[in-house]
Structure formats: structure tokens, C-alpha cells
Design a protein around this motif. Structure first.
Motif, PDB file in Angstrom:
ATOM      1  N   GLU A  19      15.306  64.302  26.406  1.00 61.40           N
ATOM      2  CA  GLU A  19      14.445  63.754  25.582  1.00 61.40           C
ATOM      3  C   GLU A  19      14.056  61.941  26.163  1.00 61.40           C
ATOM      4  OE1 GLU A  19      16.018  63.201  21.820  1.00 61.40           O
ATOM      5  OE2 GLU A  19      16.373  65.359  21.329  1.00 61.40           O
ATOM      6  N   ALA A  20      15.047  61.434  26.659  1.00 58.20           N
ATOM      7  CA  ALA A  20      14.798  60.124  27.231  1.00 58.20           C
ATOM      8  C   ALA A  20      13.891  60.172  28.465  1.00 58.20           C
ATOM      9  CB  ALA A  20      15.993  59.476  27.787  1.00 58.20           C
ATOM     10  N   ARG A  22      11.746  62.604  29.032  1.00 56.71           N
ATOM     11  CA  ARG A  22      10.476  63.144  28.426  1.00 56.71           C
ATOM     12  C   ARG A  22       9.645  61.777  28.192  1.00 56.71           C
ATOM     13  NH1 ARG A  22      11.859  66.451  24.928  1.00 56.71           N
ATOM     14  NH2 ARG A  22      11.178  64.979  23.244  1.00 56.71           N
ATOM     15  N   GLU A  23      10.257  60.962  27.377  1.00 52.47           N
ATOM     16  CA  GLU A  23       9.731  60.089  26.973  1.00 52.47           C
ATOM     17  C   GLU A  23       9.247  58.802  28.123  1.00 52.47           C
ATOM     18  OE1 GLU A  23      12.186  57.537  24.199  1.00 52.47           O
ATOM     19  OE2 GLU A  23      11.937  59.312  22.723  1.00 52.47           O
ATOM     20  N   ARG A  24      10.096  58.684  29.219  1.00 47.94           N
ATOM     21  CA  ARG A  24       9.808  57.918  30.351  1.00 47.94           C
ATOM     22  C   ARG A  24       8.474  58.464  31.102  1.00 47.94           C
ATOM     23  NH1 ARG A  24      15.022  58.770  32.223  1.00 47.94           N
ATOM     24  NH2 ARG A  24      16.322  57.522  30.809  1.00 47.94           N
ATOM     25  N   GLU A  26       6.266  60.436  29.973  1.00 47.14           N
ATOM     26  CA  GLU A  26       5.068  60.229  28.857  1.00 47.14           C
ATOM     27  C   GLU A  26       4.283  58.824  29.116  1.00 47.14           C
ATOM     28  OE1 GLU A  26       6.209  61.336  24.781  1.00 47.14           O
ATOM     29  OE2 GLU A  26       6.212  63.456  25.094  1.00 47.14           O
ATOM     30  N   LEU A  27       5.373  58.056  29.267  1.00 41.61           N
ATOM     31  CA  LEU A  27       4.806  56.557  29.277  1.00 41.61           C
ATOM     32  C   LEU A  27       4.356  56.405  30.504  1.00 41.61           C
ATOM     33  CD1 LEU A  27       4.799  53.458  28.506  1.00 41.61           C
ATOM     34  CD2 LEU A  27       7.273  53.296  29.438  1.00 41.61           C
ATOM     35  N   GLN A  78      11.818  49.008  30.063  1.00 35.72           N
ATOM     36  CA  GLN A  78      12.778  50.159  30.291  1.00 35.72           C
ATOM     37  C   GLN A  78      13.082  50.235  31.756  1.00 35.72           C
ATOM     38  OE1 GLN A  78      10.947  53.588  28.888  1.00 35.72           O
ATOM     39  NE2 GLN A  78      10.674  52.920  26.945  1.00 35.72           N
TER      40      GLN A  78
END
Length: 113
Positions: A19-20, A22-24, A26-27, A78
Motif C-alpha cells: 500500500e505504501a 502504491r501511494e508513492r 501514485e504521488l 516522504q
């Protein structure tokens, strides 16, 4: 520790890691899209000739630049490194203030850092 508990903990860590990641991703994708939007807006500003569109082009450049700066700040928090792309002015997020003059003679000033 029982093997099933070890497996469950490992599975949970993997899911959280995915999940982390995937978020990175997406960013980074959003940063790239915003960078492209900024470049398109800059191209529009460079090529617009209609007085009614000059103000729109100025605001589009400013909005895209501010969004890009915000996303870069989030990425820095991040600890993500964003590779530089061709066509983007180096250090553009920290460019000095630039004056634009609209068709009505009103000067708009972009914020620089």
C-alpha cells in the motif's frame, strides 16, 4: 511462535508495504502529470496571441507551478527523489518572482522562492 502467526504477520507487513509503495507510485505519477500540465500551460503562455486568453494562460501557469511545488514538498517529506525531466527549467520550483502583464495592463506576479 507458531508458523501460522508468523505467516500472518509477514502477510500483513507485505500488504502494508504494498500500500505504501502504491501511494508513492501514485504521488510520482501525479508529479509527472502536474509537470506536464505546467509545461503545456507555459507553452500556451508563450504562444497565445488573443488578449482574452493571456490572463487565462498566466493563471494556468501559476496554478500548475504551485501544484507542482506542493507535490514536490510532499515528496520531500516522504524522502522520495524525483528524477529531473528534460524540458523543465532546472530549479523551477525555486525560480525568482516573474512579472506578467495582462491585456488590461494589470501586472500579475508569480511567487518565487
Amino acid at each position: 511462535m507458531k508458523p501460522i502467526l508468523r505467516w500472518a504477520r509477514c502477510k500483513r507487513r507485505t500488504r502494508e508495504g504494498n500500500e505504501a509503495e502504491r501511494e508513492r507510485a501514485e504521488l510520482l505519477l501525479e508529479i509527472r502529470r502536474t509537470r506536464d500540465e505546467w509545461m503545456r500551460a507555459q507553452h500556451l503562455l508563450d504562444n497565445v496571441v488573443e488578449p482574452e486568453l493571456i490572463d487565462h494562460a498566466i493563471y494556468a501557469v501559476q496554478a500548475a507551478q504551485r501544484k507542482y511545488e506542493y507535490l514536490m514538498k510532499v515528496a520531500r517529506k516522504q524522502h522520495l527523489s524525483v528524477p529531473p525531466e528534460e524540458g523543465l527549467v532546472r530549479g523551477a520550483a525555486r525560480t525568482p518572482a516573474v512579472d506578467f502583464q495582462g491585456h488590461d495592463g494589470v501586472r500579475a506576479r508569480s511567487k518565487g522562492r
